[in-house]
Design a protein around this motif. Structure first.
Motif, PDB file in Angstrom:
ATOM      1  N   PHE A 423     -11.042  15.842   2.478  1.00  0.00           N
ATOM      2  CA  PHE A 423     -11.962  16.978   2.516  1.00  0.00           C
ATOM      3  C   PHE A 423     -11.779  17.852   3.751  1.00  0.00           C
ATOM      4  CE2 PHE A 423     -15.175  16.789  -0.866  1.00  0.00           C
ATOM      5  CZ  PHE A 423     -14.742  15.641  -1.513  1.00  0.00           C
ATOM      6  N   ALA A 424     -11.297  17.275   4.862  1.00  0.00           N
ATOM      7  CA  ALA A 424     -11.205  18.054   6.091  1.00  0.00           C
ATOM      8  C   ALA A 424     -10.190  19.180   6.006  1.00  0.00           C
ATOM      9  CB  ALA A 424     -10.854  17.130   7.258  1.00  0.00           C
ATOM     10  N   ASN A 425      -9.228  19.060   5.113  1.00  0.00           N
ATOM     11  CA  ASN A 425      -8.219  20.114   4.984  1.00  0.00           C
ATOM     12  C   ASN A 425      -8.774  21.405   4.397  1.00  0.00           C
ATOM     13  OD1 ASN A 425      -5.883  18.883   6.053  1.00  0.00           O
ATOM     14  ND2 ASN A 425      -5.722  17.597   4.236  1.00  0.00           N
ATOM     15  N   TYR A 426     -10.024  21.358   3.914  1.00  0.00           N
ATOM     16  CA  TYR A 426     -10.647  22.553   3.345  1.00  0.00           C
ATOM     17  C   TYR A 426     -11.668  23.100   4.344  1.00  0.00           C
ATOM     18  CZ  TYR A 426      -8.601  20.774  -0.955  1.00  0.00           C
ATOM     19  OH  TYR A 426      -7.730  20.308  -1.898  1.00  0.00           O
ATOM     20  N   TYR A 427     -11.402  24.293   4.861  1.00  0.00           N
ATOM     21  CA  TYR A 427     -12.263  24.866   5.894  1.00  0.00           C
ATOM     22  C   TYR A 427     -13.675  25.120   5.393  1.00  0.00           C
ATOM     23  CZ  TYR A 427     -14.132  28.143   9.272  1.00  0.00           C
ATOM     24  OH  TYR A 427     -14.936  28.765  10.186  1.00  0.00           O
ATOM     25  N   VAL A 428     -13.841  25.252   4.078  1.00  0.00           N
ATOM     26  CA  VAL A 428     -15.160  25.593   3.530  1.00  0.00           C
ATOM     27  C   VAL A 428     -16.169  24.461   3.738  1.00  0.00           C
ATOM     28  CG1 VAL A 428     -14.290  27.202   1.823  1.00  0.00           C
ATOM     29  CG2 VAL A 428     -14.462  24.779   1.246  1.00  0.00           C
ATOM     30  N   TYR A 429     -15.686  23.246   4.002  1.00  0.00           N
ATOM     31  CA  TYR A 429     -16.604  22.119   4.149  1.00  0.00           C
ATOM     32  C   TYR A 429     -17.028  21.954   5.601  1.00  0.00           C
ATOM     33  CZ  TYR A 429     -15.205  20.751  -0.563  1.00  0.00           C
ATOM     34  OH  TYR A 429     -14.977  20.716  -1.907  1.00  0.00           O
ATOM     35  N   LEU A 430     -18.325  21.901   5.820  1.00  0.00           N
ATOM     36  CA  LEU A 430     -18.854  21.678   7.160  1.00  0.00           C
ATOM     37  C   LEU A 430     -18.534  20.251   7.616  1.00  0.00           C
ATOM     38  CD1 LEU A 430     -22.362  23.368   6.798  1.00  0.00           C
ATOM     39  CD2 LEU A 430     -20.487  24.124   8.283  1.00  0.00           C
ATOM     40  N   PRO A 431     -18.458  20.030   8.928  1.00  0.00           N
ATOM     41  CA  PRO A 431     -18.158  18.683   9.436  1.00  0.00           C
ATOM     42  C   PRO A 431     -19.098  17.618   8.891  1.00  0.00           C
ATOM     43  CG  PRO A 431     -17.917  20.271  11.203  1.00  0.00           C
ATOM     44  CD  PRO A 431     -18.457  21.026  10.027  1.00  0.00           C
ATOM     45  N   SER A 432     -20.386  17.929   8.764  1.00  0.00           N
ATOM     46  CA  SER A 432     -21.338  16.929   8.273  1.00  0.00           C
ATOM     47  C   SER A 432     -21.012  16.512   6.837  1.00  0.00           C
ATOM     48  CB  SER A 432     -22.771  17.466   8.343  1.00  0.00           C
ATOM     49  OG  SER A 432     -22.913  18.638   7.540  1.00  0.00           O
ATOM     50  N   TYR A 433     -20.533  17.451   6.019  1.00  0.00           N
ATOM     51  CA  TYR A 433     -20.176  17.138   4.639  1.00  0.00           C
ATOM     52  C   TYR A 433     -18.945  16.238   4.604  1.00  0.00           C
ATOM     53  CZ  TYR A 433     -19.099  17.819  -0.310  1.00  0.00           C
ATOM     54  OH  TYR A 433     -18.848  17.599  -1.628  1.00  0.00           O
ATOM     55  N   VAL A 434     -17.955  16.556   5.449  1.00  0.00           N
ATOM     56  CA  VAL A 434     -16.740  15.743   5.505  1.00  0.00           C
ATOM     57  C   VAL A 434     -17.070  14.319   5.945  1.00  0.00           C
ATOM     58  CG1 VAL A 434     -14.498  15.463   6.630  1.00  0.00           C
ATOM     59  CG2 VAL A 434     -15.287  17.745   5.947  1.00  0.00           C
ATOM     60  N   ILE A 435     -17.887  14.185   6.992  1.00  0.00           N
ATOM     61  CA  ILE A 435     -18.239  12.850   7.494  1.00  0.00           C
ATOM     62  C   ILE A 435     -19.086  12.099   6.477  1.00  0.00           C
ATOM     63  CG2 ILE A 435     -19.662  11.678   9.233  1.00  0.00           C
ATOM     64  CD1 ILE A 435     -18.426  13.428  11.317  1.00  0.00           C
ATOM     65  N   GLY A 436     -19.937  12.796   5.763  1.00  0.00           N
ATOM     66  CA  GLY A 436     -20.701  12.143   4.695  1.00  0.00           C
ATOM     67  C   GLY A 436     -19.789  11.561   3.636  1.00  0.00           C
ATOM     68  N   HIS A 437     -18.727  12.284   3.302  1.00  0.00           N
ATOM     69  CA  HIS A 437     -17.751  11.785   2.329  1.00  0.00           C
ATOM     70  C   HIS A 437     -17.014  10.564   2.883  1.00  0.00           C
ATOM     71  CE1 HIS A 437     -14.477  11.679  -0.572  1.00  0.00           C
ATOM     72  NE2 HIS A 437     -13.624  11.750   0.429  1.00  0.00           N
ATOM     73  N   VAL A 438     -16.613  10.629   4.152  1.00  0.00           N
ATOM     74  CA  VAL A 438     -15.940   9.487   4.774  1.00  0.00           C
ATOM     75  C   VAL A 438     -16.844   8.258   4.734  1.00  0.00           C
ATOM     76  CG1 VAL A 438     -15.032   8.576   6.946  1.00  0.00           C
ATOM     77  CG2 VAL A 438     -14.504  10.918   6.261  1.00  0.00           C
ATOM     78  N   ASN A 439     -18.126   8.457   5.018  1.00  0.00           N
ATOM     79  CA  ASN A 439     -19.079   7.334   5.002  1.00  0.00           C
ATOM     80  C   ASN A 439     -19.146   6.697   3.617  1.00  0.00           C
ATOM     81  OD1 ASN A 439     -21.435   5.800   6.244  1.00  0.00           O
ATOM     82  ND2 ASN A 439     -22.412   6.757   4.480  1.00  0.00           N
ATOM     83  N   GLU A 440     -19.208   7.523   2.582  1.00  0.00           N
ATOM     84  CA  GLU A 440     -19.289   7.000   1.216  1.00  0.00           C
ATOM     85  C   GLU A 440     -18.046   6.171   0.871  1.00  0.00           C
ATOM     86  OE1 GLU A 440     -21.842  10.803  -0.574  1.00  0.00           O
ATOM     87  OE2 GLU A 440     -19.836  10.337  -1.337  1.00  0.00           O
ATOM     88  N   VAL A 441     -16.885   6.683   1.246  1.00  0.00           N
ATOM     89  CA  VAL A 441     -15.642   5.982   0.914  1.00  0.00           C
ATOM     90  C   VAL A 441     -15.546   4.660   1.665  1.00  0.00           C
ATOM     91  CG1 VAL A 441     -13.127   6.075   1.067  1.00  0.00           C
ATOM     92  CG2 VAL A 441     -14.408   8.093   0.327  1.00  0.00           C
ATOM     93  N   LEU A 442     -15.789   4.684   2.982  1.00  0.00           N
ATOM     94  CA  LEU A 442     -15.682   3.457   3.766  1.00  0.00           C
ATOM     95  C   LEU A 442     -16.703   2.423   3.320  1.00  0.00           C
ATOM     96  CD1 LEU A 442     -14.972   4.492   7.468  1.00  0.00           C
ATOM     97  CD2 LEU A 442     -13.392   3.821   5.676  1.00  0.00           C
TER      98      LEU A 442
END
Length: 584
Positions: A423-442
């Motif tokens: 998700f981080a490769n897409y500038y449209v996503y805010l950092p909180s959204y990217v980290i939320g996705h990382v949390n779900e995956v881990l």
């Protein structure tokens, strides 16, 4: 007969005093202050001779807040509290009795029956799913009863008191939960950084005291050859006491080891299984330590107070027992690996995984200067950093730390890297959204003892902003050209441990000459020979000393100061630092 104007004026004065009383309750800063405010205001404005307000926790069946009124003896045991709640739920929310002695109160000790015979009002209300408030107020013998207005005042005060106390109790619960999570997090970090079993078990047994108080505690390990549990780590017992070793099924701890189930003993004098090792013990709790379905030991705590432990305490002790189990298994696996000489190869593979995931070069972005430093530990850990150029005006920068070492940490880091880049490769996503996705995956792909800290921010040179989210990572430092320093801490909890964790973004503005330094805990937590850690304050001063220099010189100066402070010795944790400077 009083003039109606006089009556209205008197009523207005009364309700103004009620508002002042409600304000005082709302402003109370602690239990003692709030208790005094509720009792004083209720007695003064209701006209009652005596009153008692208390709050019942419907989850634990305990009285968790009470005023000091002497006319009502509250229930002691969970069974009495449960009987009281059943009785209250059969009553209307407000009940007025002409003589307090007529109140069929379900307790053995009643409300002033030997002192008061006046009119009484009982009010109770279920505030939320957990808390139920109760107020009982009584007039003195021969006094005029509650007129409609005084009754309305009393009910209003009681209801507001219930909400004020509930806010206070929920704050206490949230604070206690944070203390519990912090204690478990610190224990988890220590377990990941040490394979010394004695050191880790001592840390666990001491950390437990902050969340589940005890007067004595012991961690037993199972000796399969002797079919017994053997004392490993101990607190609170006489130094003259011989080692505590119990056969399977013997005592509370031996019974927990035999059954594989937790045991709570509210009163040890009533339990035939109890084996006395200290005379002051009144209650005891034992929780088995498991590796899969196999019992490998027992965590036992004792208290000088009867009925000291409940289901919540059991859950907390089980969490610490789980950490102890991990420490034991880690130490045993480590010894096995050393003996079989496979560990060196494992660390080599882990290092290859880690190095393959780190950036090979620092990107060039016009208007920014960047420098990075990364030094792995002797035994591969899990530091992670990355740069993501979006355009010539936007750059993403991240730094993280995976708990643990070796292959497990390297694999967790690989999962972190993959989910982050998805998700981080897409500038449209805010950092909180990217980290939320990382949390779900881990959370989905790793075990409960595998988690990470992560900081991710995006520099926008068009708007001169740095939008970021910090998930439990040591807060980066924004050192402004003016000399001001800002800690970038907004975000949320660690990633990978809590399924429903939420994260928020922080935003700061960057001026020419401002420097942002991201780092891992290996930089600030490394200690010298005097056992002093380098710390954030020394890091901040080192940056200020060369703030106007190019980023490479800032990086080199900070590392030189750090090395001079910590002295010789190998690395026991990864060390990572990224320097970002906004140029004119």
């Amino acid at each position: 007969m009083l003039d109606s104007t006089v009556v209205e004026a008197h009523s207005d004065i009364l309700w103004h005093r009620v508002v002042d009383g409600l304000t005082r309750m709302t402003a109370a800063t602690g239990e003692a202050d709030l208790s005094a405010a509720i009792e004083e205001i209720s007695l003064e404005l209701s006209g009652a001779e005596a009153c008692r307000f208390f709050m019942v926790d419907c989850v634990s069946n305990r009285i968790v807040f009470e005023t000091t009124g002497r006319y009502l003896v509250l229930p002691d045991t969970e069974r009495e509290v449960e009987a009281l709640l059943d009785w209250l739920r059969s009553q209307p929310s407000t009940r007025l009795v002409e003589d307090v002695r007529q109140l069929d109160w379900p307790l053995q000790a009643a409300f002033g029956r030997d002192v008061l015979t006046g009119q009484a009002v009982l009010f109770h209300h279920q505030i939320d799913e957990r808390f139920h408030c109760v107020l009982l107020a009584a007039m003195a013998s021969g006094e005029t009863g509650f007129d409609p207005e005084r009754l309305e005042v009393t009910i209003s005060l009681a209801r507001h008191a219930g909400y004020a106390v509930t806010r206070l109790l929920h704050f206490k619960l949230a604070r206690r939960e944070m203390i519990h999570r912090t204690a478990l997090y610190e224990v988890g970090k220590r377990i990941s950084s040490s394979l010394d079993l004695s050191e880790v078990l001592n840390l666990i047994i001491d950390a437990l005291q902050t969340v589940v108080p005890y007067d004595a505690a012991v961690i037993f390990l199972l000796d399969e050859d002797e079919n017994a549990v053997v004392e490993q780590t101990i607190r609170g017992y006489s130094p003259d006491l011989d080692a505590i070793n119990l056969k399977m099924g013997e005592g509370i701890s031996g019974s927990a080891a035999e059954t594989g189930r937790a045991i709570i003993v509210p009163d040890v004098s009533l339990d035939d299984r109890y084996v006395q090792h200290r005379p002051g013990t009144k209650s005891e709790m034992a929780v088995p330590m498991l590796s899969g379905n196999q019992v490998i030991g027992v965590f036992n705590i004792e208290n000088d107070r009867a009925n000291a432990y409940d289901d919540e305490a059991q859950s907390l002790l089980e969490a610490f027992a789980s950490q102890a189990s991990i420490a034991i298994q880690n130490a045993r696996l480590f010894d096995d690996a050393r003996r079989s000489r496979l560990l060196d190869r494992e660390l080599e593979v882990a290092g290859e995984i880690q190095r393959a995931l780190l950036p090979r070069a620092v990107p060039e972005v016009r208007g920014l200067s960047l420098a990075a430093f990364s030094e792995p530990s002797r035994e591969v850990g899990g530091d992670f950093y990355d740069f993501i150029p979006f355009s010539d005006k936007q750059l993403g920068v991240a730094v993280g730390d995976v708990v643990g070492k070796g292959i497990p940490a390297a694999l967790t880091m690989a999962s972190l890297y993959t989910s982050f880049h998805e998700f981080a490769n897409y500038y449209v996503y805010l950092p909180s959204y990217v980290i939320g996705h990382v949390n779900e995956v881990l959370y989905e792909v790793t075990s409960a003892d595998r988690f990470a800290t992560l900081f991710y921010g995006i520099v926008n040179l068009q708007e001169n902003t740095f939008v970021y989210c910090n998930a439990g990572h040591p807060p980066p430092l924004l050192c402004r050209k003016s000399g001001e320093t800002v800690n970038l801490h907004a975000g949320g909890l660690i990633v990978g441990s809590f399924e429903d964790a939420s994260f928020e973004d922080g935003r700061v503005y960057l001026d020419d000459g401002d420097v942002v330094v991201l780092y891992s805990d290996g930089l600030i937590e490394k200690s010298n020979l005097e056992d002093e850690i380098f710390g954030i304050e020394r890091l901040e001063q080192a940056i200020k000393d060369c703030h106007d220099c190019p980023v490479e010189e800032i990086r080199d100066h900070v590392i030189a100061v750090w090395r001079a402070f910590v002295g010789g010795g190998g690395q026991d944790d990864d060390t990572t630092m990224i320097v970002v400077k906004k140029e004119s």
